[in-house]
Motif scaffolding. Structure first.
Motif, short mmCIF file in Angstrom:
data_model
loop_
_atom_site.label_atom_id
_atom_site.label_comp_id
_atom_site.label_asym_id
_atom_site.label_seq_id
_atom_site.Cartn_x
_atom_site.Cartn_y
_atom_site.Cartn_z
N ARG A 69 25.96 -16.08 5.14
CA ARG A 69 26.11 -16.21 3.68
C ARG A 69 27.56 -16.00 3.26
N LYS A 73 30.09 -18.93 1.60
CA LYS A 73 30.93 -18.76 0.42
C LYS A 73 32.38 -19.15 0.73
N LEU A 87 28.97 -22.56 -6.42
CA LEU A 87 29.12 -21.13 -6.71
C LEU A 87 29.32 -20.84 -8.20
N GLU A 89 32.01 -20.32 -9.93
CA GLU A 89 32.84 -19.14 -10.15
C GLU A 89 33.72 -19.25 -11.38
N SER A 95 27.76 -17.82 -12.47
CA SER A 95 28.03 -17.26 -11.14
C SER A 95 27.19 -16.01 -10.91
N GLU A 99 24.60 -15.41 -7.71
CA GLU A 99 24.56 -14.19 -6.88
C GLU A 99 23.18 -13.53 -6.90
N GLU A 103 20.93 -13.13 -3.60
CA GLU A 103 20.45 -11.82 -3.16
C GLU A 103 18.92 -11.81 -3.06
N ALA B 70 24.35 -7.97 -6.43
CA ALA B 70 24.74 -9.00 -7.40
C ALA B 70 25.27 -8.33 -8.67
N LYS B 73 28.85 -7.14 -8.09
CA LYS B 73 29.82 -8.23 -8.14
C LYS B 73 30.05 -8.69 -9.58
N TYR B 74 29.01 -8.73 -10.36
CA TYR B 74 29.14 -9.13 -11.76
C TYR B 74 30.05 -8.17 -12.51
N ASP B 102 33.03 -9.88 1.39
CA ASP B 102 31.73 -10.57 1.48
C ASP B 102 31.09 -10.36 2.85
#
Lengths: 217, 220
Positions: A69, A73, A87, A89, A95, A99, A103, B70, B73-74, B102
């Motif tokens: 993973r 990316k 993605l 981003e 984004s 994610e 997950e 997640a 990261k946000y 990552d």
């Protein structure tokens, strides 16, 4: 731009995840086969690429990476000028959703589906062993609970992260592809939106190409 | 005024992972308790926030996010200028630094998390909630975790932190389970020279100490 090297096998689920990303962005790459039956993945040369002794690993110049993973990316970011944006981003909210559902694949879907594929396909076909039905049965129950959540999500949203195809959807491909050649494929029949989503993503050219290199194609 | 709400209890490892990140980033938040004993995490209202019925959930004025890694990261993406600015890679590290974070965050999620969570359940939560411990599960998961920590020990002999010279999300992600495991059996970590050095350093960070204070605070 010189192509990247991927160490792995096209039939391996985690290698397939990375190959999909490379195909989606149209990147040049070289696949270097690692001989699992002879234990090459646990030998010093490969351990220098992946200290956990697993496939795949990526080499790009001096950069060496493991964990599919994370490699995915890296590939998607490196080739983002290709026009394929999996993605998002550039957009904070989008984004975040990529994610979240990546997950979810990693922490909810994968732990439920991979024991089914491992026991019903890999153990008999690759190791000549006997499937453990108790593991398959309990994993199926977990998978159904996950698929209920996915069904609700995909009833409101065309793809997992939103109305756009992303790495979150792509990441589900390899193990699901293998579930579909076991007797347990029928579990998807009870989740029509999940089934429709699966049919949609597997119609992508990148998916057809990587699928052709996997078992049961 | 906090526009950030975290739903859950600080005793949950996944919730504490998010709290550690918020403290590292100096981002104000409100903690909204979720009464797991009463099944609040499976209530229709909560399932709207987190459809798998688990904690944490995170909400701000822009969106609702779940899955602790997640969420972390946000938080880093939303507040790049606040608090710790190297959690997702070095200050000027760019793509390579971010990729290293990552990679090691995936190693935590895929290799460290399964056996360490199983052990946390067996050694801490089972006795707390009156479940019977399973000695075979403890033995198997200790063996798996030992193999992972051997890899970490070699890595941390070459690198100060998992992803490189800076403390990042990759290290932070290990704090919740690590904290519980070290309290039950410190040998696992401390018998390995480099893992021990790394653990002492990351668990001494002020942000983590604030989380532990929240965990130890009296209920009510």
């Amino acid at each position: 731009m010189a192509g990247v090297k991927i160490y792995g096998k096209p039939i391996s689920t985690c290698t397939a995840r990375v190959l999909l990303c490379l195909e989606e962005v149209g990147a040049e790459y070289q696949l270097v086969s690692i001989n699992m039956p002879s234990g090459e993945h646990k030998g010093p040369a490969h351990l220098a690429r992946n200290p956990f002794g697993q496939i795949p690993a990526l080499e790009d110049g001096d950069l060496v990476l493991f964990e599919s993973r994370a490699i995915s990316k890296y590939v998607l970011r490196k080739y983002k000028e290709s026009g394929t944006d999996l993605l998002k981003e550039g957009n904070l909210a989008e984004s975040a959703m990529v994610e979240v559902w990546l997950e979810a694949e990693s922490q909810q879907y994968n732990p439920a589906i991979s024991p089914i594929v491992w026991q019903s396909l890999i153990v008999p076909k690759m190791y000549g062993g006997t499937p453990d039905q108790a593991i398959i049965d309990s994993s199926l129950e977990k998978l159904k609970k996950v698929l209920e959540v996915y069904e609700a999500r995909l009833s409101k949203s065309k793809y997992l992260a939103g109305n756009f195809f992303s790495l979150a959807d792509l990441s589900h491909f390899p193990f699901t592809r293998y579930l579909m050649i076991t007797p347990y494929a029928s579990v998807f029949e009870s989740y029509p939106h999940v089934k429709a989503w699966w049919e949609d993503i597997t119609s992508r050219p990148a998916f057809k190409k990587v699928s052709a290199g996997m078992l049961g194609s | 005024m906090a526009s950030v709400t975290v739903y859950g209890t600080p005793l949950s490892p996944a919730v504490s992972r998010v709290l550690a990140c918020l403290f590292e980033k100096d981002v104000d938040f409100k903690l909204a308790p979720v009464d797991m004993a009463k099944g609040q995490h499976k209530s229709p209202d909560f399932l709207k926030l987190q459809p798998f019925g688990q904690v944490p959930a995170f909400q701000d004025e822009l969106t609702t996010v779940f899955e602790s890694r997640a969420i972390c990261k946000y938080i880093c993406n939303k507040y790049p200028e606040k608090g710790n600015q190297t959690l997702m890679g070095g200050r000027d590290g760019g793509l390579l630094a971010q990729t290293s974070v990552d990679q090691w965050l995936e190693a935590e999620g895929q290799s460290f998390n399964p056996p360490s969570s199983a052990l946390v359940f067996q050694l801490a939560f089972a006795p707390m909630f009156g479940f019977k411990q399973d000695p075979a599960a403890i033995e198997q998961n200790e063996a798996k975790l030992a193999n992972v920590l051997d890899v970490y020990d070699r890595r941390l002999g070459e690198s100060k932190f998992l992803a490189g010279d800076d403390f990042t999300l990759a290290d932070l992600a290990h704090l919740p389970n690590g904290h519980i495991l070290v309290s039950k059996n410190e040998d696992l970590f401390m018998s390995r020279k480099n893992v021990g050095r790394w653990w002492v350093e990351i668990s001494a960070r002020p942000a983590w100490k604030k989380v532990v204070e929240m965990q130890n605070a009296p209920l009510g």
